[in-house]
Design a protein around this motif. Structure first.
Motif, PDB file in Angstrom:
ATOM      1  N   MET A  88      38.896  51.404  50.685  1.00 17.62           N
ATOM      2  CA  MET A  88      39.029  50.085  50.068  1.00 17.62           C
ATOM      3  C   MET A  88      37.989  49.881  48.966  1.00 17.62           C
ATOM      4  O   MET A  88      38.278  49.276  47.941  1.00 17.62           O
ATOM      5  CB  MET A  88      38.906  48.977  51.118  1.00 17.62           C
ATOM      6  CG  MET A  88      40.059  48.929  52.105  1.00 17.62           C
ATOM      7  SD  MET A  88      41.654  48.658  51.313  1.00 17.62           S
ATOM      8  CE  MET A  88      41.443  47.006  50.705  1.00 17.62           C
ATOM      9  N   LEU A  89      36.805  50.397  49.184  1.00 18.77           N
ATOM     10  CA  LEU A  89      35.757  50.313  48.165  1.00 18.77           C
ATOM     11  C   LEU A  89      36.176  51.084  46.907  1.00 18.77           C
ATOM     12  O   LEU A  89      36.047  50.585  45.783  1.00 18.77           O
ATOM     13  CB  LEU A  89      34.442  50.858  48.728  1.00 18.77           C
ATOM     14  CG  LEU A  89      33.190  50.748  47.875  1.00 18.77           C
ATOM     15  CD1 LEU A  89      32.884  49.311  47.533  1.00 18.77           C
ATOM     16  CD2 LEU A  89      32.013  51.375  48.608  1.00 18.77           C
ATOM     17  N   GLY A  90      36.703  52.289  47.097  1.00 19.18           N
ATOM     18  CA  GLY A  90      37.190  53.073  45.961  1.00 19.18           C
ATOM     19  C   GLY A  90      38.358  52.389  45.260  1.00 19.18           C
ATOM     20  O   GLY A  90      38.424  52.353  44.028  1.00 19.18           O
ATOM     21  N   LEU A  91      39.281  51.823  46.045  1.00 20.54           N
ATOM     22  CA  LEU A  91      40.421  51.124  45.456  1.00 20.54           C
ATOM     23  C   LEU A  91      39.963  49.923  44.634  1.00 20.54           C
ATOM     24  O   LEU A  91      40.418  49.722  43.503  1.00 20.54           O
ATOM     25  CB  LEU A  91      41.386  50.659  46.559  1.00 20.54           C
ATOM     26  CG  LEU A  91      42.559  49.790  46.100  1.00 20.54           C
ATOM     27  CD1 LEU A  91      43.469  50.570  45.178  1.00 20.54           C
ATOM     28  CD2 LEU A  91      43.316  49.253  47.308  1.00 20.54           C
ATOM     29  N   SER A  92      39.042  49.154  45.180  1.00 15.86           N
ATOM     30  CA  SER A  92      38.577  47.971  44.449  1.00 15.86           C
ATOM     31  C   SER A  92      37.851  48.374  43.166  1.00 15.86           C
ATOM     32  O   SER A  92      38.006  47.729  42.128  1.00 15.86           O
ATOM     33  CB  SER A  92      37.678  47.095  45.325  1.00 15.86           C
ATOM     34  OG  SER A  92      36.480  47.755  45.648  1.00 15.86           O
ATOM     35  N   ASN A  94      38.431  51.117  41.377  1.00 16.44           N
ATOM     36  CA  ASN A  94      39.432  51.586  40.412  1.00 16.44           C
ATOM     37  C   ASN A  94      40.250  50.434  39.844  1.00 16.44           C
ATOM     38  O   ASN A  94      40.539  50.421  38.644  1.00 16.44           O
ATOM     39  CB  ASN A  94      40.344  52.636  41.047  1.00 16.44           C
ATOM     40  CG  ASN A  94      39.660  53.974  41.174  1.00 16.44           C
ATOM     41  OD1 ASN A  94      38.873  54.360  40.317  1.00 16.44           O
ATOM     42  ND2 ASN A  94      39.938  54.690  42.240  1.00 16.44           N
ATOM     43  N   LEU A  95      40.610  49.467  40.666  1.00 18.20           N
ATOM     44  CA  LEU A  95      41.325  48.298  40.155  1.00 18.20           C
ATOM     45  C   LEU A  95      40.456  47.525  39.162  1.00 18.20           C
ATOM     46  O   LEU A  95      40.936  47.061  38.126  1.00 18.20           O
ATOM     47  CB  LEU A  95      41.762  47.383  41.297  1.00 18.20           C
ATOM     48  CG  LEU A  95      42.905  47.897  42.168  1.00 18.20           C
ATOM     49  CD1 LEU A  95      43.133  46.955  43.349  1.00 18.20           C
ATOM     50  CD2 LEU A  95      44.178  48.059  41.354  1.00 18.20           C
ATOM     51  N   GLY A  96      39.179  47.399  39.478  1.00 22.37           N
ATOM     52  CA  GLY A  96      38.252  46.732  38.565  1.00 22.37           C
ATOM     53  C   GLY A  96      38.088  47.503  37.271  1.00 22.37           C
ATOM     54  O   GLY A  96      38.034  46.903  36.184  1.00 22.37           O
ATOM     55  N   LEU A  97      38.043  48.820  37.368  1.00 29.33           N
ATOM     56  CA  LEU A  97      37.908  49.648  36.165  1.00 29.33           C
ATOM     57  C   LEU A  97      39.124  49.476  35.254  1.00 29.33           C
ATOM     58  O   LEU A  97      38.980  49.237  34.055  1.00 29.33           O
ATOM     59  CB  LEU A  97      37.747  51.115  36.558  1.00 29.33           C
ATOM     60  CG  LEU A  97      37.715  52.125  35.406  1.00 29.33           C
ATOM     61  CD1 LEU A  97      36.462  51.936  34.570  1.00 29.33           C
ATOM     62  CD2 LEU A  97      37.787  53.540  35.937  1.00 29.33           C
ATOM     63  N   VAL A  98      40.310  49.563  35.818  1.00 31.78           N
ATOM     64  CA  VAL A  98      41.526  49.471  35.013  1.00 31.78           C
ATOM     65  C   VAL A  98      41.696  48.072  34.427  1.00 31.78           C
ATOM     66  O   VAL A  98      41.934  47.908  33.226  1.00 31.78           O
ATOM     67  CB  VAL A  98      42.760  49.869  35.854  1.00 31.78           C
ATOM     68  CG1 VAL A  98      44.048  49.551  35.130  1.00 31.78           C
ATOM     69  CG2 VAL A  98      42.690  51.347  36.212  1.00 31.78           C
ATOM     70  N   SER A  99      41.539  47.058  35.251  1.00 26.73           N
ATOM     71  CA  SER A  99      41.717  45.694  34.741  1.00 26.73           C
ATOM     72  C   SER A  99      40.577  45.301  33.798  1.00 26.73           C
ATOM     73  O   SER A  99      40.798  44.645  32.785  1.00 26.73           O
ATOM     74  CB  SER A  99      41.861  44.685  35.881  1.00 26.73           C
ATOM     75  OG  SER A  99      40.719  44.697  36.704  1.00 26.73           O
ATOM     76  N   GLY A 100      39.366  45.738  34.105  1.00 25.17           N
ATOM     77  CA  GLY A 100      38.231  45.433  33.236  1.00 25.17           C
ATOM     78  C   GLY A 100      38.343  46.107  31.882  1.00 25.17           C
ATOM     79  O   GLY A 100      38.039  45.503  30.850  1.00 25.17           O
TER      80      GLY A 100
END
Length: 177
Positions: A88-92, A94-100
């Motif tokens: 979940m930490l990795g997913l969050s 990566n989601l932050g990286l892509v959206s950011g």
């Protein structure tokens, strides 16, 4: 960036073990803020060095932040849940990286004030970069305030904050460095 992150990783882990996740999270965010502010103010006349040096500060700060953040998140996770929480930490992240990255691309486009970035003059690109790093600095300051406030109200001890976190060593577990 990747070279700075690789070189910073091990010392960041040792510093987090010694001084605690809370302090090192704050230090990492402060370094990221400083680097982003310098990037937003650096004149183009400083050339590549004027860009690479503060970018290295941002990257090193991020490595320190990420190490301390991982420590804080995983501190209370039992052995049976570490895989799920780590995932979940990795997913969050990566989601932050892509959206950011997408959001900051839009910020850059707005800051450059040009319809066609491919044919934009150098001054417009520089203005877009300065504006983007200024927005990044403000966002990091907000994160810094949130971390500082959370540390004051959490009421739980900082993982490894006393410098005596147990670690494996020869002959079993030992305390300290």
């Amino acid at each position: 960036g990747p070279l700075v992150a690789a070189v910073t990783g091990m010392p960041a882990g040792r510093l987090t073990d010694r001084f605690g996740a809370q302090r090192m999270t704050l230090l990492g965010l402060l370094a990221m803020t400083a680097g982003a502010v310098v990037l937003s103010l650096t004149p183009a006349s400083l050339g590549v060095l004027g860009y690479v040096t503060p970018l290295a500060v941002v990257t090193a700060g991020y490595a320190v932040f990420q190490t301390a953040n991982n420590t804080a998140v995983m501190a209370d996770v039992g052995p049976g849940r570490r895989g799920v929480v780590s995932g979940m930490l990795g997913l969050s992240r990566n989601l932050g990286l892509v959206s950011g990255a997408s959001l900051m691309g839009a910020v850059f486009a707005h800051g450059s004030a040009t319809a066609d970035i491919a044919s934009a003059p150098a001054g417009a690109v520089a203005a877009g970069m300065r504006f983007t790093f200024l927005v990044a600095a403000v966002l990091i300051l907000l994160a810094l305030a949130a971390v500082a406030a959370a540390g004051r109200v959490s009421g739980r001890p900082d993982p490894a904050g006393d410098g005596t976190a147990a670690r494996p060593g020869r002959g079993g577990w030992r305390r300290g460095w």
